[in-house]
Design an enzyme around this catalytic site. Structure first.
Site, PDB file in Angstrom:
ATOM      1  N   CYS A   1       5.233  -7.787  -4.655  1.00  0.00           N
ATOM      2  CA  CYS A   1       6.639  -8.008  -4.985  1.00  0.00           C
ATOM      3  C   CYS A   1       7.346  -6.659  -5.079  1.00  0.00           C
ATOM      4  O   CYS A   1       6.688  -5.616  -5.157  1.00  0.00           O
ATOM      5  CB  CYS A   1       6.789  -8.795  -6.290  1.00  0.00           C
ATOM      6  SG  CYS A   1       6.270  -7.912  -7.774  1.00  0.00           S
ATOM      7  N   PRO A   2       8.673  -6.631  -5.065  1.00  0.00           N
ATOM      8  CA  PRO A   2       9.408  -5.366  -5.041  1.00  0.00           C
ATOM      9  C   PRO A   2       9.053  -4.405  -6.168  1.00  0.00           C
ATOM     10  O   PRO A   2       8.924  -3.207  -5.937  1.00  0.00           O
ATOM     11  CB  PRO A   2      10.871  -5.811  -5.132  1.00  0.00           C
ATOM     12  CG  PRO A   2      10.871  -7.156  -4.499  1.00  0.00           C
ATOM     13  CD  PRO A   2       9.572  -7.783  -4.892  1.00  0.00           C
TER      14      PRO A   2
END
Length: 464
Positions: free
Chosen positions: A9-10
């Site tokens: 995920c970011p």
């Protein structure tokens, strides 16, 4: 069957590991073997080997930023967002069982539109994933800069008529300088890794050079740089320029020097020229206007901004809408507006804390699993992980999502009106413990208001 997966995920914190757990459970429940590589904020864990990939009957990529897929060439591959990896794990495994996943050929055309929001067929990685790739690498620099500046002011600052001032020549003045230095890397890193996500390694240097030019108004005769907006633009320009140049067929004698000489030099000159002779001043003007608006906000506009940011943070609990608000707050720290991140820091922790409290107050309205999830959510809220609310929202979105949005909005408004600031891009009580927050009492008051609103509202709705 045997599967391998990659989750990322970011920010590389909660979603990465939640998706890994969901996919593992879904595969094992259906009698399959699975190995999941996580690409989190601390690096790659449980790395897939060549043997793992060779023996795999299918590959799953659940990511919110760019992931290198070349090693999976020739394998059936499903690519989805990290949120879909959490919410749709069983369906993804079922598709692999049925052989519905296409074989990854390594070309753009081989990328499947795994869902309506995942990958755009034939157009490479989505804009959101490229942007979040840059943000994920930028965040540590903002954390270092914000935390060191906050600590130096809190411990070494001396009260004067002009506010807290750190004496020249003191140790804490040096710490302040290190924090400021970290901030100077923020925009170039953002640009560089956006370009890297688009064009792979050849895009990194041109992106960082373009980001540096974008952030320094002296290059184009402006008193201010273009800030994070210019950094984003520079990253995308650099990435697509590099990708275009990489696609040009050249004689074999020139091919060896393309990646080390031609591509970086030409693309850096193109990006820099675009800013120096074209868009630098207009974007700098936008940033100056944004700064002036933030400085001149009246109570009504501050309330509206806090409500919008608080609602966005809670809406998808770490998803794209949440990340847009988070990026704005993080970038504003570097622009000298930590009062924007303050309300966001409150909104970040309200959903998991609120739902944790709700399960404590009305245990009879929740299953045993939800009560246990409430304890976990409460713990995650203390360290600012909004994703702790996802299990509740996934099971009962109609009641839960409005409740956490209203709670986060209320908490954010209280924080905004009371002047709560946050010098690091994170939320929850942990940021107050780290002395990254100004006006700590009102920070906790704002959190308490948001948590109370969420808990009462969700329990009321569940009683109907």
């Amino acid at each position: 069957m045997r599967f391998v997966a990659v989750t990322s995920c970011p920010t590389g914190i909660a979603h990465t590991y939640m998706a890994a757990e969901k996919l593992s459970r879904a595969a094992q429940a259906r009698g399959h073997e699975i190995k999941v590589e996580t690409q989190g904020s601390i690096g790659v864990e449980n790395r897939l080997t060549e043997e793992d990939i060779r023996l795999a009957d299918g590959v799953i990529i659940a990511a919110g930023k760019g992931v290198d897929k070349e090693r999976f060439r020739g394998k059936r591959l499903i690519e989805v967002s990290v949120a879909e990896g959490i919410k749709m794990a069983e369906g993804i495994i079922e598709r692999l069982e049925k052989g519905e996943a296409p074989v990854f050929t390594g070309s753009l055309e081989g990328r499947e539109e795994a869902s309506e929001t995942a990958v755009v067929k034939g157009k490479g990685m989505p804009v959101y994933q490229n942007l979040m790739n840059g943000v994920s690498y930028m965040i540590p620099f903002v954390v270092i800069g914000g935390l060191l500046i906050a600590l130096s002011l809190a411990i070494g600052g001396k009260p004067t008529s002009k506010g807290l001032v750190i004496p020249e020549g003191s140790m804490w003045n040096t710490v302040l300088s290190v924090g400021v230095a970290s901030f100077t890397f923020m925009v170039p890193i953002l640009s560089g890794f956006i370009a890297y996500s688009i064009a792979d390694r050849p895009g990194l240097a041109p992106g960082m050079v373009g980001g540096y030019v974008a952030a320094n108004g002296a290059f184009y005769g402006s008193s201010a740089g273009t800030g994070f907006i210019g950094g984003i633009v520079a990253g995308f320009i650099a990435g697509y320029v590099v990708r275009y140049i990489k696609g040009i067929r050249v004689p074999k004698i020139i091919q060896p020097v393309m990646p080390i000489l031609v591509i970086p030099v030409v693309s850096s000159l193109v990006v820099s020229s675009v800013f120096i002779f074209g868009i630098g001043k207009p974007i700098a003007g936008i940033m100056e206007g944004l700064t002036s608006w933030l400085n001149g906000m009246q109570d009504s506009s501050r309330v509206a901004l806090a409500m919008v940011l608080g609602g966005m943070i809670a809406f998808d609990m770490g998803g794209p809408v949440n990340k847009v608000a988070f990026l704005f707050g993080s970038a504003m720290i570097g622009e000298g507006h930590p009062e924007i991140m303050g309300p966001i820091a409150v909104a970040i922790c309200v959903p998991p804390l609120g739902l944790g409290v709700a399960t404590m107050l009305a245990r009879s309205r929740y299953s045993k699993e939800e009560v246990e999830a409430g304890k976990a959510a409460f713990a995650m809220g203390l360290v600012g992980i909004t994703e702790g609310a996802i299990p509740f929202a996934a099971k009962d979105p109609v009641r839960v999502i409005p409740s956490i949005m209203v709670g986060s909005m209320c908490g954010a408004v209280v924080a905004m009106l009371s002047g709560v600031t946050d010098h690091v891009p994170h939320g929850g009580p942990i940021v107050a413990v780290l002395q990254a927050v100004d006006n700590v009492p009102m920070f906790f008051a704002a959190v308490a208001v948001g948590v109370a609103v969420t808990a009462v509202m969700v329990n009321f709705l569940k009683s109907r």
